[in-house]
Design a protein around this motif. Structure first.
Motif, short mmCIF file in Angstrom:
data_model
loop_
_atom_site.label_atom_id
_atom_site.label_comp_id
_atom_site.label_asym_id
_atom_site.label_seq_id
_atom_site.Cartn_x
_atom_site.Cartn_y
_atom_site.Cartn_z
N ILE A 67 0.81 -1.22 0.00
CA ILE A 67 0.00 0.00 0.00
C ILE A 67 0.84 1.28 0.00
O ILE A 67 0.46 2.27 -0.62
CB ILE A 67 -1.04 -0.03 1.16
N VAL A 68 2.00 1.26 0.65
CA VAL A 68 2.88 2.44 0.62
C VAL A 68 3.44 2.61 -0.79
O VAL A 68 3.50 3.73 -1.31
CB VAL A 68 4.01 2.35 1.67
N GLU A 69 3.80 1.50 -1.42
CA GLU A 69 4.29 1.56 -2.79
C GLU A 69 3.23 2.18 -3.70
O GLU A 69 3.52 3.09 -4.49
CB GLU A 69 4.63 0.15 -3.28
N PHE A 70 1.98 1.71 -3.58
CA PHE A 70 0.89 2.27 -4.38
C PHE A 70 0.72 3.77 -4.10
O PHE A 70 0.58 4.56 -5.03
CB PHE A 70 -0.42 1.53 -4.11
N ALA A 71 0.74 4.15 -2.84
CA ALA A 71 0.57 5.56 -2.48
C ALA A 71 1.71 6.41 -3.06
O ALA A 71 1.48 7.53 -3.51
CB ALA A 71 0.49 5.73 -0.97
N LEU A 72 2.91 5.88 -3.08
CA LEU A 72 4.04 6.61 -3.65
C LEU A 72 3.88 6.79 -5.16
O LEU A 72 4.21 7.84 -5.70
CB LEU A 72 5.37 5.93 -3.31
N TYR A 73 3.36 5.77 -5.83
CA TYR A 73 3.06 5.91 -7.26
C TYR A 73 2.02 7.01 -7.46
O TYR A 73 2.15 7.83 -8.36
CB TYR A 73 2.53 4.59 -7.85
N CYS A 74 0.99 7.02 -6.62
CA CYS A 74 -0.04 8.06 -6.70
C CYS A 74 0.56 9.44 -6.45
O CYS A 74 0.25 10.40 -7.16
CB CYS A 74 -1.15 7.79 -5.69
N PHE A 75 1.43 9.54 -5.44
CA PHE A 75 2.06 10.80 -5.10
C PHE A 75 2.92 11.30 -6.27
O PHE A 75 2.84 12.47 -6.66
CB PHE A 75 2.92 10.64 -3.84
N ASP A 76 3.74 10.41 -6.85
CA ASP A 76 4.58 10.80 -7.98
C ASP A 76 3.73 11.23 -9.17
O ASP A 76 4.04 12.21 -9.84
CB ASP A 76 5.52 9.66 -8.39
N LEU A 140 -4.55 12.34 0.82
CA LEU A 140 -4.84 13.06 2.07
C LEU A 140 -5.15 12.07 3.19
O LEU A 140 -4.61 12.18 4.30
CB LEU A 140 -5.99 14.03 1.86
N ASN A 141 -6.02 11.11 2.91
CA ASN A 141 -6.34 10.08 3.91
C ASN A 141 -5.12 9.22 4.25
O ASN A 141 -4.87 8.90 5.40
CB ASN A 141 -7.48 9.19 3.43
N PHE A 142 -4.36 8.85 3.23
CA PHE A 142 -3.20 7.99 3.45
C PHE A 142 -2.12 8.72 4.24
O PHE A 142 -1.43 8.13 5.06
CB PHE A 142 -2.64 7.46 2.13
N GLU A 143 -2.00 10.01 4.01
CA GLU A 143 -1.01 10.80 4.75
C GLU A 143 -1.31 10.80 6.25
O GLU A 143 -0.38 10.82 7.07
CB GLU A 143 -0.94 12.22 4.21
N SER A 144 -2.56 10.75 6.64
CA SER A 144 -2.90 10.64 8.06
C SER A 144 -2.30 9.37 8.64
O SER A 144 -1.77 9.36 9.75
CB SER A 144 -4.42 10.61 8.26
N ALA A 149 1.93 6.42 11.64
CA ALA A 149 2.74 5.20 11.68
C ALA A 149 4.24 5.45 11.56
O ALA A 149 5.03 4.75 12.20
CB ALA A 149 2.29 4.24 10.57
N PHE A 150 4.63 6.42 10.74
CA PHE A 150 6.05 6.60 10.45
C PHE A 150 6.59 7.98 10.79
O PHE A 150 7.79 8.21 10.74
CB PHE A 150 6.31 6.33 8.96
N GLY A 151 5.70 8.91 11.12
CA GLY A 151 6.14 10.26 11.45
C GLY A 151 6.47 11.11 10.24
O GLY A 151 7.12 12.14 10.36
N PHE A 152 6.02 10.68 9.05
CA PHE A 152 6.29 11.40 7.81
C PHE A 152 4.99 11.65 7.06
O PHE A 152 4.14 10.78 7.00
CB PHE A 152 7.16 10.58 6.85
N GLY A 153 4.89 12.82 6.42
CA GLY A 153 3.86 13.03 5.41
C GLY A 153 4.33 12.40 4.12
O GLY A 153 5.45 11.87 4.03
N MET A 154 3.53 12.44 3.09
CA MET A 154 3.88 11.78 1.83
C MET A 154 5.11 12.39 1.18
O MET A 154 5.97 11.67 0.68
CB MET A 154 2.70 11.82 0.85
N LYS A 155 5.24 13.71 1.18
CA LYS A 155 6.40 14.35 0.55
C LYS A 155 7.68 13.94 1.26
O LYS A 155 8.66 13.57 0.63
CB LYS A 155 6.22 15.86 0.55
N SER A 156 7.68 13.99 2.57
CA SER A 156 8.86 13.60 3.34
C SER A 156 9.15 12.11 3.20
O SER A 156 10.31 11.70 3.10
CB SER A 156 8.67 13.93 4.82
N LEU A 157 8.10 11.30 3.19
CA LEU A 157 8.28 9.85 3.03
C LEU A 157 8.90 9.55 1.67
O LEU A 157 9.84 8.76 1.57
CB LEU A 157 6.95 9.13 3.18
N ALA A 158 8.40 10.18 0.61
CA ALA A 158 8.96 9.97 -0.72
C ALA A 158 10.42 10.39 -0.77
O ALA A 158 11.27 9.66 -1.30
CB ALA A 158 8.15 10.74 -1.76
N SER A 159 10.75 11.54 -0.20
CA SER A 159 12.14 12.01 -0.17
C SER A 159 13.04 11.06 0.62
O SER A 159 14.15 10.73 0.18
CB SER A 159 12.22 13.41 0.42
#
Length: 165
Positions: A67-76, A140-144, A149-159
């Motif tokens: 699911i994180v992989e999918f969310a990262l594809y969505c973010f990109d 937005l929902n996944f970033e919550s 869980a990880f202490g990162f938003g999507m932008k920080s997690l991707a970086s």
């Protein structure tokens, strides 16, 4: 009719995400969370269920997906779409052989069509606005979840993940 198992996010990380009334929705449920908070294990050890619906009809349901992989594809894709609104979305997982798990392609009539080897029906097409909104709402929902869980938003997690690979 909407599936009652899919509902709006609660503070329970295992709850399904569901936004009522939209033409297209992504719903997810976290099944397993990585014990690592950084690096590639966040992607490989975090899984969930993913459901995509069009007008309340299930397009597909993945019982277990990275699911994180999918969310990262969505973010990109969302970042690329911001620069080029004709950019296609193509998701193929490192965990699955079948491709695409999900793809969106802009057609000549200006509508996006969805494609998946797991599709339960042929999607008639959705507008730029519907696709963009569905992806934005999902992120937005996944970033919550990622912040909790990880202490990162999507932008920080991707970086963070790009630095660790």
């Amino acid at each position: 009719m909407p599936d009652p198992l899919f509902h709006r996010m609660t503070n329970d990380l295992g709850a399904y995400q569901r936004k009522q009334g939209s033409m297209m929705d992504f719903g997810f449920e976290i099944v397993a969370i990585s014990k690592q908070r950084k690096g590639y294990r966040v992607v490989t050890d975090t899984s969930g269920k993913l459901r995509v619906t069009f007008a309340h009809d299930r397009f597909f349901l993945f019982e277990e997906i990275l699911i994180v992989e999918f969310a990262l594809y969505c973010f990109d894709w969302q970042c690329e779409y911001g620069r080029d609104p004709t950019a296609s979305f193509y998701y193929a997982s490192m965990d699955e052989e079948e491709e695409p798990l999900l793809a969106f392609t802009l057609q000549l009539d200006g509508l996006w069509t969805a494609e998946s080897g797991w599709a339960e029906f042929t999607n008639p097409g959705i507008s730029n606005e519907e696709l963009s909104k569905a992806v934005s709402d999902f992120l937005l929902n996944f970033e919550s979840f990622t912040k909790s869980a990880f202490g990162f938003g999507m932008k920080s997690l991707a970086s963070e993940l790009k630095r660790s690979l």
